[in-house]
Design an enzyme around this catalytic site. Sequence first.
Site, PDB file in Angstrom:
ATOM      1  N   GLY A 244       0.758  -1.250   0.000  1.00  0.00           N
ATOM      2  CA  GLY A 244       0.000   0.000   0.000  1.00  0.00           C
ATOM      3  C   GLY A 244       0.782   1.288   0.000  1.00  0.00           C
ATOM      4  N   GLU A 279       3.970  -6.650   1.482  1.00  0.00           N
ATOM      5  CA  GLU A 279       3.369  -6.987   0.180  1.00  0.00           C
ATOM      6  C   GLU A 279       3.287  -5.779  -0.738  1.00  0.00           C
ATOM      7  OE1 GLU A 279      -0.534  -8.298   1.346  1.00  0.00           O
ATOM      8  OE2 GLU A 279       0.184 -10.216   2.095  1.00  0.00           O
ATOM      9  N   PRO A 280       4.405  -5.143  -1.046  1.00  0.00           N
ATOM     10  CA  PRO A 280       4.323  -3.961  -1.902  1.00  0.00           C
ATOM     11  C   PRO A 280       4.086  -4.323  -3.366  1.00  0.00           C
ATOM     12  CG  PRO A 280       6.611  -4.479  -1.458  1.00  0.00           C
ATOM     13  CD  PRO A 280       5.793  -5.497  -0.701  1.00  0.00           C
ATOM     14  N   GLY A 281       3.234  -3.586  -4.007  1.00  0.00           N
ATOM     15  CA  GLY A 281       3.006  -3.769  -5.445  1.00  0.00           C
ATOM     16  C   GLY A 281       3.386  -2.497  -6.164  1.00  0.00           C
ATOM     17  N   ARG A 282       2.546  -1.464  -5.973  1.00  0.00           N
ATOM     18  CA  ARG A 282       2.731  -0.186  -6.659  1.00  0.00           C
ATOM     19  C   ARG A 282       4.121   0.415  -6.413  1.00  0.00           C
ATOM     20  NH1 ARG A 282      -1.830   3.164  -7.470  1.00  0.00           N
ATOM     21  NH2 ARG A 282      -2.777   2.067  -5.737  1.00  0.00           N
ATOM     22  N   TYR A 322     -10.581   6.102 -10.928  1.00  0.00           N
ATOM     23  CA  TYR A 322     -10.204   6.712  -9.640  1.00  0.00           C
ATOM     24  C   TYR A 322      -9.938   8.197  -9.785  1.00  0.00           C
ATOM     25  CZ  TYR A 322      -8.773   1.804  -9.049  1.00  0.00           C
ATOM     26  OH  TYR A 322      -8.703   0.444  -9.040  1.00  0.00           O
ATOM     27  N   CYS A 348     -15.332   4.936 -26.889  1.00  0.00           N
ATOM     28  CA  CYS A 348     -16.601   5.655 -26.955  1.00  0.00           C
ATOM     29  C   CYS A 348     -17.208   5.848 -25.565  1.00  0.00           C
ATOM     30  CB  CYS A 348     -17.557   4.917 -27.862  1.00  0.00           C
ATOM     31  SG  CYS A 348     -16.941   4.955 -29.530  1.00  0.00           S
ATOM     32  N   GLU A 349     -16.523   6.580 -24.741  1.00  0.00           N
ATOM     33  CA  GLU A 349     -17.017   6.920 -23.407  1.00  0.00           C
ATOM     34  C   GLU A 349     -16.452   8.283 -23.041  1.00  0.00           C
ATOM     35  OE1 GLU A 349     -17.946   4.670 -20.360  1.00  0.00           O
ATOM     36  OE2 GLU A 349     -17.765   2.716 -21.322  1.00  0.00           O
ATOM     37  N   TYR A 377      -0.894  -1.451 -11.989  1.00  0.00           N
ATOM     38  CA  TYR A 377      -2.330  -1.347 -12.266  1.00  0.00           C
ATOM     39  C   TYR A 377      -2.583  -0.672 -13.615  1.00  0.00           C
ATOM     40  CZ  TYR A 377      -2.116  -2.505  -7.365  1.00  0.00           C
ATOM     41  OH  TYR A 377      -1.803  -3.118  -6.186  1.00  0.00           O
TER      42      TYR A 377
HETATM   43  N1  LLP Z   1      -1.743  -6.872  -0.476  1.00  0.00           N
HETATM   44  C1  LLP Z   1      -3.078  -6.964  -0.624  1.00  0.00           C
HETATM   45  C2  LLP Z   1      -3.818  -7.914   0.195  1.00  0.00           C
HETATM   46  C3  LLP Z   1      -3.744  -6.110  -1.529  1.00  0.00           C
HETATM   47  O1  LLP Z   1      -5.055  -6.194  -1.654  1.00  0.00           O
HETATM   48  C4  LLP Z   1      -2.987  -5.183  -2.298  1.00  0.00           C
HETATM   49  C5  LLP Z   1      -3.638  -4.281  -3.256  1.00  0.00           C
HETATM   50  C6  LLP Z   1      -1.581  -5.162  -2.133  1.00  0.00           C
HETATM   51  C7  LLP Z   1      -0.995  -6.017  -1.198  1.00  0.00           C
HETATM   52  C8  LLP Z   1      -0.691  -4.237  -2.914  1.00  0.00           C
HETATM   53  O2  LLP Z   1      -0.947  -2.906  -2.675  1.00  0.00           O
HETATM   54  P1  LLP Z   1       0.028  -1.773  -3.294  1.00  0.00           P
HETATM   55  O3  LLP Z   1       1.367  -1.902  -2.623  1.00  0.00           O
HETATM   56  O4  LLP Z   1       0.144  -2.030  -4.752  1.00  0.00           O
HETATM   57  O5  LLP Z   1      -0.651  -0.519  -3.013  1.00  0.00           O
HETATM   58  N2  LLP Z   1      -6.223  -0.782  -8.761  1.00  0.00           N
HETATM   59  C9  LLP Z   1      -5.921   0.178  -7.729  1.00  0.00           C
HETATM   60  C10 LLP Z   1      -5.151  -0.448  -6.589  1.00  0.00           C
HETATM   61  C11 LLP Z   1      -5.848  -1.609  -5.946  1.00  0.00           C
HETATM   62  C12 LLP Z   1      -5.034  -2.261  -4.854  1.00  0.00           C
HETATM   63  C13 LLP Z   1      -5.627  -3.539  -4.420  1.00  0.00           C
HETATM   64  N3  LLP Z   1      -4.886  -4.266  -3.438  1.00  0.00           N
HETATM   65  C14 LLP Z   1      -5.165   1.346  -8.355  1.00  0.00           C
HETATM   66  O6  LLP Z   1      -4.923   1.338  -9.556  1.00  0.00           O
HETATM   67  O7  LLP Z   1      -4.836   2.318  -7.655  1.00  0.00           O
END
Ligand code: LLP
Length: 419
Positions: A244, A279-282, A322, A348-349, A377
Amino acid sequence: MENLKEFNPYLSYKGGTLYIEGVSVGELAERFGTPLYVYSASYIRDRVRAYYEAFPGSLVCYAVKANFNPEIIRVAGEEGAGADIVSGGELLFALKGGIPPEKVVYAGVGKTEKEIELALERGILMFNVESEEELYILDTVASKLKKKARISIRVNPDVDPKTHPYIATGLKKSKFGVDIEKARELFRRAKDLKNIELVGLHCHIGSQILEVSPYSEAVKKLAELWRDLLREGFELRYMDVGGGLGIKYRPEDKEPTPKDLAKAVKPHLEGLELTLILEPGRSVVGNAGILVTRVLFVKEKERKRFIIVDAGMNDLIRPSIYDAYHHIVPVEDKGEGYTIADVVGPICETGDFLAKDRRLKEVRRGDLLAVLSAGAYGFSMSSHYNGRPRPAEVLVEGDSYRVIRRRETYEYILYEKDY
Ligand code: LLP
């Protein structure tokens, strides 16, 4: 000229041309066409390393949902990352990307029996359980397979992450996890389940969080619960504090670092023996990637100017759903004046836009633009909407690059007709 280094130190202009690492973005667009996703591998490596430097001894499970390309996962894995998954499909992507199953954690409110079976067969590290019913189903499926399911309970610490409501997940009213009281109850119940091994606690409070104080609040609550559970005789090993951490999308944003996060959470963990999971993604892939798009038309209306580009909401949906801001820069900076315009796609939106009332360098038909912060994402939320094949993805490292997903063809998207 734009200061791109603050978004990603591997982005720069050389002689007015945008480069990602040692590779010209314009050349990639000529060679592979547009829209095109381009990622910097060195950036991804640096980010995973930054997490490990801030949290030595932890396990960094890259959140595959941010970008599930196996070659992206592989780069994170080479730096020691595991994977956080939310489906059977993501498990297979992670394994294809070379992540060992014993470094995989599995969250999600709606795991099917088939997905649970797959994860048990492959021997993942643990399931992050989100409801009582799921706990019993896990026990049943594990018993059928004569396996033990290692589990953590996903706790909803009820903190406000101060982010977009669609991506806040740790509030009481959200569908994720269970309340702290319920978590205690689930631990007591799970003790009697023969095929369940309780190993820890999990939480994930939301996404694109730019202040670390909500983490401090959440981990404080988790640590209190942890200590109570130890007193009750449970032996816990893993505290998974989710992902997050936010990133810079706007030039004025200041992004928190893994070190800032460590400073916020570590004081609450003193004296506890545990392996921390993140659990970093972004924050691993977001600013690694750009979406390169070509200007199709510039259209003047009475009150507005529209720059119509060949990337649409089917390629990058974040602005549409968002209201997300993505910074946009020219691939060739010709040093011209500025214009104010909406950058829109061909879909077309009315909601199909990449930027609204944006101040940009003057552009004309055929020019290339780079949409920044598109590594997370972006492709992973793309679709075929309006009959559009999805873009290609290219991974750059140093002076070399390779296609890690081919551009889809009409034949590929028509394949469905054979069913
Ligand atoms: N762990 C869990 C359980 C999650 O649900 C998520 C993201 C993450 C880790 C990774 O979070 P991050 O580090 O990437 O913030 N589509 C949206 C973001 C949805 C996130 C969902 N869960 C966007 O484009 O902003």
